[in-house]
Write a protein that holds these residues in place. Structure first.
Motif, PDB file in Angstrom:
ATOM      1  N   PHE A 161       0.835  -1.200   0.000  1.00 50.07           N
ATOM      2  CA  PHE A 161       0.000   0.000   0.000  1.00 50.07           C
ATOM      3  C   PHE A 161       0.873   1.255   0.000  1.00 50.07           C
ATOM      4  CE2 PHE A 161      -2.306   3.471   1.969  1.00 50.07           C
ATOM      5  CZ  PHE A 161      -3.560   3.394   1.389  1.00 50.07           C
ATOM      6  N   MET A 162       1.925   1.274   0.817  1.00 51.58           N
ATOM      7  CA  MET A 162       2.762   2.467   0.906  1.00 51.58           C
ATOM      8  C   MET A 162       3.577   2.677  -0.375  1.00 51.58           C
ATOM      9  SD  MET A 162       3.979   2.538   4.907  1.00 51.58           S
ATOM     10  CE  MET A 162       4.622   4.198   4.753  1.00 51.58           C
ATOM     11  N   LEU A 163       3.975   1.608  -1.028  1.00 54.13           N
ATOM     12  CA  LEU A 163       4.660   1.754  -2.313  1.00 54.13           C
ATOM     13  C   LEU A 163       3.710   2.263  -3.387  1.00 54.13           C
ATOM     14  CD1 LEU A 163       6.949  -1.418  -2.400  1.00 54.13           C
ATOM     15  CD2 LEU A 163       7.616   0.954  -1.997  1.00 54.13           C
ATOM     16  N   GLU A 164       2.477   1.833  -3.317  1.00 53.55           N
ATOM     17  CA  GLU A 164       1.480   2.310  -4.276  1.00 53.55           C
ATOM     18  C   GLU A 164       1.228   3.806  -4.109  1.00 53.55           C
ATOM     19  OE1 GLU A 164      -3.243   1.489  -5.399  1.00 53.55           O
ATOM     20  OE2 GLU A 164      -2.167   0.162  -4.014  1.00 53.55           O
ATOM     21  N   HIS A 165       1.335   4.307  -2.873  1.00 53.73           N
ATOM     22  CA  HIS A 165       1.126   5.721  -2.582  1.00 53.73           C
ATOM     23  C   HIS A 165       2.457   6.381  -2.179  1.00 53.73           C
ATOM     24  CE1 HIS A 165      -2.815   3.803  -2.013  1.00 53.73           C
ATOM     25  NE2 HIS A 165      -3.333   4.964  -2.394  1.00 53.73           N
ATOM     26  N   GLU A 166       3.501   6.030  -2.866  1.00 55.29           N
ATOM     27  CA  GLU A 166       4.843   6.475  -2.497  1.00 55.29           C
ATOM     28  C   GLU A 166       4.971   7.991  -2.450  1.00 55.29           C
ATOM     29  OE1 GLU A 166       9.447   5.711  -3.965  1.00 55.29           O
ATOM     30  OE2 GLU A 166       7.768   5.325  -5.300  1.00 55.29           O
ATOM     31  N   ALA A 167       4.259   8.698  -3.305  1.00 56.81           N
ATOM     32  CA  ALA A 167       4.372  10.159  -3.361  1.00 56.81           C
ATOM     33  C   ALA A 167       3.929  10.822  -2.064  1.00 56.81           C
ATOM     34  CB  ALA A 167       3.549  10.708  -4.527  1.00 56.81           C
ATOM     35  N   LYS A 168       3.167  10.124  -1.249  1.00 53.49           N
ATOM     36  CA  LYS A 168       2.733  10.685   0.031  1.00 53.49           C
ATOM     37  C   LYS A 168       3.796  10.533   1.122  1.00 53.49           C
ATOM     38  CE  LYS A 168      -2.252  10.053  -0.709  1.00 53.49           C
ATOM     39  NZ  LYS A 168      -2.621  11.482  -0.574  1.00 53.49           N
ATOM     40  N   PHE A 169       4.877   9.827   0.806  1.00 53.89           N
ATOM     41  CA  PHE A 169       5.901   9.556   1.825  1.00 53.89           C
ATOM     42  C   PHE A 169       7.304   9.914   1.336  1.00 53.89           C
ATOM     43  CE2 PHE A 169       2.474   6.375   2.027  1.00 53.89           C
ATOM     44  CZ  PHE A 169       1.928   6.710   3.261  1.00 53.89           C
ATOM     45  N   ASP A 170       7.410  10.774   0.312  1.00 55.33           N
ATOM     46  CA  ASP A 170       8.714  11.070  -0.272  1.00 55.33           C
ATOM     47  C   ASP A 170       9.302  12.402   0.194  1.00 55.33           C
ATOM     48  OD1 ASP A 170       7.218  12.967  -1.590  1.00 55.33           O
ATOM     49  OD2 ASP A 170       7.358  12.009  -3.554  1.00 55.33           O
ATOM     50  N   LYS A 171       8.662  13.041   1.167  1.00 54.87           N
ATOM     51  CA  LYS A 171       9.182  14.281   1.793  1.00 54.87           C
ATOM     52  C   LYS A 171       9.231  15.459   0.828  1.00 54.87           C
ATOM     53  CE  LYS A 171      11.963  11.814   5.241  1.00 54.87           C
ATOM     54  NZ  LYS A 171      11.578  10.449   4.855  1.00 54.87           N
ATOM     55  N   HIS A 172       8.433  15.453  -0.215  1.00 52.17           N
ATOM     56  CA  HIS A 172       8.483  16.563  -1.169  1.00 52.17           C
ATOM     57  C   HIS A 172       7.951  17.860  -0.569  1.00 52.17           C
ATOM     58  CE1 HIS A 172       4.294  15.093  -1.815  1.00 52.17           C
ATOM     59  NE2 HIS A 172       4.039  16.368  -2.004  1.00 52.17           N
ATOM     60  N   PHE A 173       7.174  17.778   0.508  1.00 50.58           N
ATOM     61  CA  PHE A 173       6.702  18.980   1.193  1.00 50.58           C
ATOM     62  C   PHE A 173       7.877  19.861   1.615  1.00 50.58           C
ATOM     63  CE2 PHE A 173       5.813  20.826   5.459  1.00 50.58           C
ATOM     64  CZ  PHE A 173       4.921  21.813   5.062  1.00 50.58           C
ATOM     65  N   LEU A 174       8.987  19.229   1.982  1.00 51.73           N
ATOM     66  CA  LEU A 174      10.193  19.976   2.364  1.00 51.73           C
ATOM     67  C   LEU A 174      11.166  20.123   1.203  1.00 51.73           C
ATOM     68  CD1 LEU A 174      10.981  18.410   5.857  1.00 51.73           C
ATOM     69  CD2 LEU A 174      10.015  20.659   5.419  1.00 51.73           C
ATOM     70  N   LEU A 175      11.433  19.025   0.503  1.00 48.90           N
ATOM     71  CA  LEU A 175      12.513  19.030  -0.479  1.00 48.90           C
ATOM     72  C   LEU A 175      12.220  19.906  -1.681  1.00 48.90           C
ATOM     73  CD1 LEU A 175      13.523  15.258  -0.388  1.00 48.90           C
ATOM     74  CD2 LEU A 175      14.250  17.141   1.079  1.00 48.90           C
ATOM     75  N   ASP A 176      10.959  20.063  -2.033  1.00 45.77           N
ATOM     76  CA  ASP A 176      10.626  20.912  -3.182  1.00 45.77           C
ATOM     77  C   ASP A 176      10.945  22.381  -2.919  1.00 45.77           C
ATOM     78  OD1 ASP A 176       9.846  18.759  -4.599  1.00 45.77           O
ATOM     79  OD2 ASP A 176       7.696  19.183  -4.602  1.00 45.77           O
ATOM     80  N   GLN A 177      11.172  22.741  -1.670  1.00 47.69           N
ATOM     81  CA  GLN A 177      11.474  24.131  -1.339  1.00 47.69           C
ATOM     82  C   GLN A 177      12.984  24.430  -1.340  1.00 47.69           C
ATOM     83  OE1 GLN A 177       9.140  25.627   2.094  1.00 47.69           O
ATOM     84  NE2 GLN A 177       8.236  23.599   2.212  1.00 47.69           N
ATOM     85  N   ILE A 178      13.806  23.397  -1.641  1.00 45.12           N
ATOM     86  CA  ILE A 178      15.258  23.544  -1.576  1.00 45.12           C
ATOM     87  C   ILE A 178      15.842  23.270  -2.949  1.00 45.12           C
ATOM     88  CG2 ILE A 178      17.364  22.718  -0.467  1.00 45.12           C
ATOM     89  CD1 ILE A 178      15.710  21.862   1.905  1.00 45.12           C
ATOM     90  N   ASP A 179      16.591  24.222  -3.484  1.00 46.40           N
ATOM     91  CA  ASP A 179      17.188  24.079  -4.813  1.00 46.40           C
ATOM     92  C   ASP A 179      18.204  22.946  -4.875  1.00 46.40           C
ATOM     93  OD1 ASP A 179      15.667  26.135  -5.828  1.00 46.40           O
ATOM     94  OD2 ASP A 179      17.194  27.680  -5.472  1.00 46.40           O
ATOM     95  N   LEU A 180      18.751  22.573  -3.731  1.00 48.20           N
ATOM     96  CA  LEU A 180      19.735  21.495  -3.703  1.00 48.20           C
ATOM     97  C   LEU A 180      19.160  20.197  -4.265  1.00 48.20           C
ATOM     98  CD1 LEU A 180      22.647  20.875  -2.603  1.00 48.20           C
ATOM     99  CD2 LEU A 180      21.533  20.047  -0.525  1.00 48.20           C
ATOM    100  N   PHE A 181      17.841  20.030  -4.176  1.00 49.18           N
ATOM    101  CA  PHE A 181      17.198  18.809  -4.637  1.00 49.18           C
ATOM    102  C   PHE A 181      16.586  18.966  -6.032  1.00 49.18           C
ATOM    103  CE2 PHE A 181      17.430  18.390  -0.085  1.00 49.18           C
ATOM    104  CZ  PHE A 181      17.811  17.071   0.083  1.00 49.18           C
ATOM    105  N   LYS A 182      17.077  19.929  -6.780  1.00 47.82           N
ATOM    106  CA  LYS A 182      16.625  20.121  -8.157  1.00 47.82           C
ATOM    107  C   LYS A 182      17.687  19.589  -9.101  1.00 47.82           C
ATOM    108  CE  LYS A 182      14.768  24.064  -9.204  1.00 47.82           C
ATOM    109  NZ  LYS A 182      14.631  25.512  -9.547  1.00 47.82           N
ATOM    110  N   ARG A 183      17.275  18.749 -10.030  1.00 42.89           N
ATOM    111  CA  ARG A 183      18.205  18.212 -11.022  1.00 42.89           C
ATOM    112  C   ARG A 183      18.530  19.275 -12.071  1.00 42.89           C
ATOM    113  NH1 ARG A 183      14.633  13.645 -10.479  1.00 42.89           N
ATOM    114  NH2 ARG A 183      15.682  11.850  -9.521  1.00 42.89           N
ATOM    115  N   LYS A 184      19.523  18.955 -12.900  1.00 41.80           N
ATOM    116  CA  LYS A 184      19.957  19.891 -13.934  1.00 41.80           C
ATOM    117  C   LYS A 184      18.852  20.178 -14.940  1.00 41.80           C
ATOM    118  CE  LYS A 184      24.846  18.680 -13.597  1.00 41.80           C
ATOM    119  NZ  LYS A 184      26.043  18.149 -14.309  1.00 41.80           N
ATOM    120  N   ASP A 185      17.980  19.185 -15.175  1.00 45.39           N
ATOM    121  CA  ASP A 185      16.895  19.395 -16.131  1.00 45.39           C
ATOM    122  C   ASP A 185      15.707  20.126 -15.513  1.00 45.39           C
ATOM    123  OD1 ASP A 185      15.857  17.476 -14.473  1.00 45.39           O
ATOM    124  OD2 ASP A 185      15.570  15.953 -16.021  1.00 45.39           O
TER     125      ASP A 185
END
Length: 354
Positions: free
Chosen positions: A312-336
Motif C-alpha cells: 500500500f505504501m509503495l502504491e502511494h509512495e508520493a505521500k511519503f517522499d518528503k516533497h513537502f520539504l525538499l521541493d522548497q530547496i534548490d539542492l534537490f533540483k536536477r539539472k533538467d
C-alpha cells in the motif's frame, strides 16, 4: 722450631703472592656520560624500529579497493577523516558533504534571527515518535496518523500531518494538524527534545537499520544528487566509513540514551520494528490505546493494518517522499529542472520504507 719457622715464612710468602696478584688485575673504569648517552640512544632507536616494523605489517592507512571482511572494516572505521576521504574516489566525502549541506538547510534554528518560524509551544498531550534514521519512523508516523484520523489518506505529504521536529524552523506544518493529539517525529536524543510530552520509542535491530540507511543514502536519488555513480559506495565502505565510524556510532548511543532516560517512564511506550512486522494488528492496537483516550474500534484497526502494508505504501509512495520539504530547496533540483523526491531506489536495489 725449624719446622714452625719454615711454615711461618711460607705463609708470608703465599700471602705476598696473593696480594701482588690482586694488585695486578685491571680495575673497571666508570663509564663516561657520552657512553651512557650512546647506549640510551641505541635503545630508543631500537624501540622505534620495532614500532615501525609493526606499523608496516599492520598498515592501517592502506585499504585495498577489493578488500573486505571484519579486519578491513575495523581499519577503515579507525581511519582519520583525511585518509578515509581518499577511498573509492572520495565516495564518503561526497555523501558527507551533500548530507551536511542538505541538513543545514532543513534544520534551521527555531530561535534567533535565522529562524523562519518560532519554536512551537508543546502540550502534555503531544506525542513524539522517536527513532534513528532507517528505524521506520515514516512508517510509524503513517500508522499513528491513521489511528488518529480513522485511516484518512487526505494528506498530500505525511510531513504535513506529522511534523518533523528538527525542520519546524524551516517549514512549520503544525497549522495542518487539526486533529488531537498532535504528532511529531524526530531522530534526536532525549535531551534535545521537550520533556513535558509523551514518547513512542521505536527500536530496530542495528543490522536492519544499516541496510535501510545504505539503501536510502547510497542506492537512491540521495546518492545521485551527491554525485555518486551507481555502486561507487559499496556496503562495506558505507558500514565502516559512515555507519560505524568510531567518532559516530549513532545507533548504539541512541539506544543507550533513550534507555537511560525513559525505559521506566509511563509517558514512554517502547516498540520494535520486528514486533510490528511479525504481528501488526497487536502492535497497532497497543499504539491506539497509548495514543487515544478511547481504544480504536476493530474497523479502524483493520484499515490501518491494511494501509500500513508495504504494498500500500509503495502504491502511494508520493505521500511519503518528503516533497513537502525538499521541493522548497534548490539542492534537490536536477539539472533538467525536475525534482528529486525521496525515496527513489534504483530498480536493481532492494526497496526499504524508512
Amino acid at each position: 722450631k725449624g719446622d714452625q719457622l719454615a711454615s711461618h715464612v711460607l705463609s708470608e710468602i703465599m700471602e705476598r703472592i696473593q696480594r701482588e696478584k690482586r694488585n695486578t688485575l685491571p680495575r673497571p673504569e666508570p663509564q663516561s656520560d657520552e657512553v651512557t648517552l650512546l647506549w640510551r640512544l641505541g635503545a630508543v632507536c631500537g624501540c622505534c624500529l620495532l614500532v615501525l616494523l609493526a606499523l608496516v605489517m599492520v598498515n592501517p592507512w592502506e585499504v585495498k579497493r577489493s578488500s573486505g571482511g571484519p579486519r578491513e572494516l575495523e581499519k577503515v572505521a579507525h581511519m582519520s577523516d583525511s585518509s578515509i576521504q581518499r577511498l573509492n574516489d572520495g565516495a564518503v566525502m561526497k555523501i558527507d558533504n551533500f548530507t551536511s549541506v542538505a541538513f543545514s538547510k532543513l534544520f534551521l534554528p527555531m530561535k534567533g534571527p535565522k529562524a523562519m518560524h518560532p519554536l512551537p509551544l508543546t502540550r502534555p498531550s503531544d506525542v513524539f515518535l522517536v527513532g534513528v534514521p532507517g528505524s521506520g519512523t515514516t512508517w510509524l508516523s503513517h500508522i499513528m496518523h491513521g489511528l488518529r484520523s480513522d485511516g484518512s489518506m487526505s494528506f498530500e505529504d505525511i510531513l504535513q500531518v506529522v511534523a518533523w521536529w528538527e525542520t519546524l524552523g524551516f517549514a512549520n506544518s503544525l497549522a495542518a494538524q487539526s486533529l488531537s493529539p498532535r504528532l511529531f517525529f524526530s531522530h534526536r536524543f532525549f535531551g534535545a527534545l521537550p520533556s513535558n510530552v509523551r514518547y513512542v520509542v521505536l527500536m530496530r535491530e542495528p543490522l536492519q537499520v544499516l541496510q535501510s540507511q545504505y539503501a536510502y543514502f547510497c542506492n537512491s536519488s540521495w546518492a545521485e544528487l551527491a554525485g555518486l555513480k551507481p555502486g561507487e559506495m559499496n556496503l562495506n565502505l558505507f558500514t565502516s566509513g559512515i555507519f560505524a565510524r568510531v567518532n559516530r556510532n549513532e545507533v548504539w548511543r541512541y539506544i543507550v540514551d533513550w534507555y537511560q532516560c525513559c525505559w521506566t517512564k509511563p509517558e514512554a511506550l517502547w516498540i520494535t520494528y520486528e514486533d510490528f512486522a511479525a504481528d501488526p494488528a497487536t502492535q497497532i492496537r497497543k499504539l491506539g490505546r497509548f495514543l487515544l483516550a478511547n481504544e480504536p474500534g476493530q474497523e479502524t484497526i483493520r484499515r490501518v493494518v491494511q494501509q500500513s502494508s508495504r504494498d500500500f505504501m509503495l502504491e502511494h509512495e508520493a505521500k511519503f517522499d518528503k516533497h513537502f520539504l525538499l521541493d522548497q530547496i534548490d539542492l534537490f533540483k536536477r539539472k533538467d529542472g525536475s525534482r528529486a523526491r525521496l525515496p527513489r531506489i534504483r530498480a536493481d536495489a532492494s526497496m526499504e520504507i524508512h
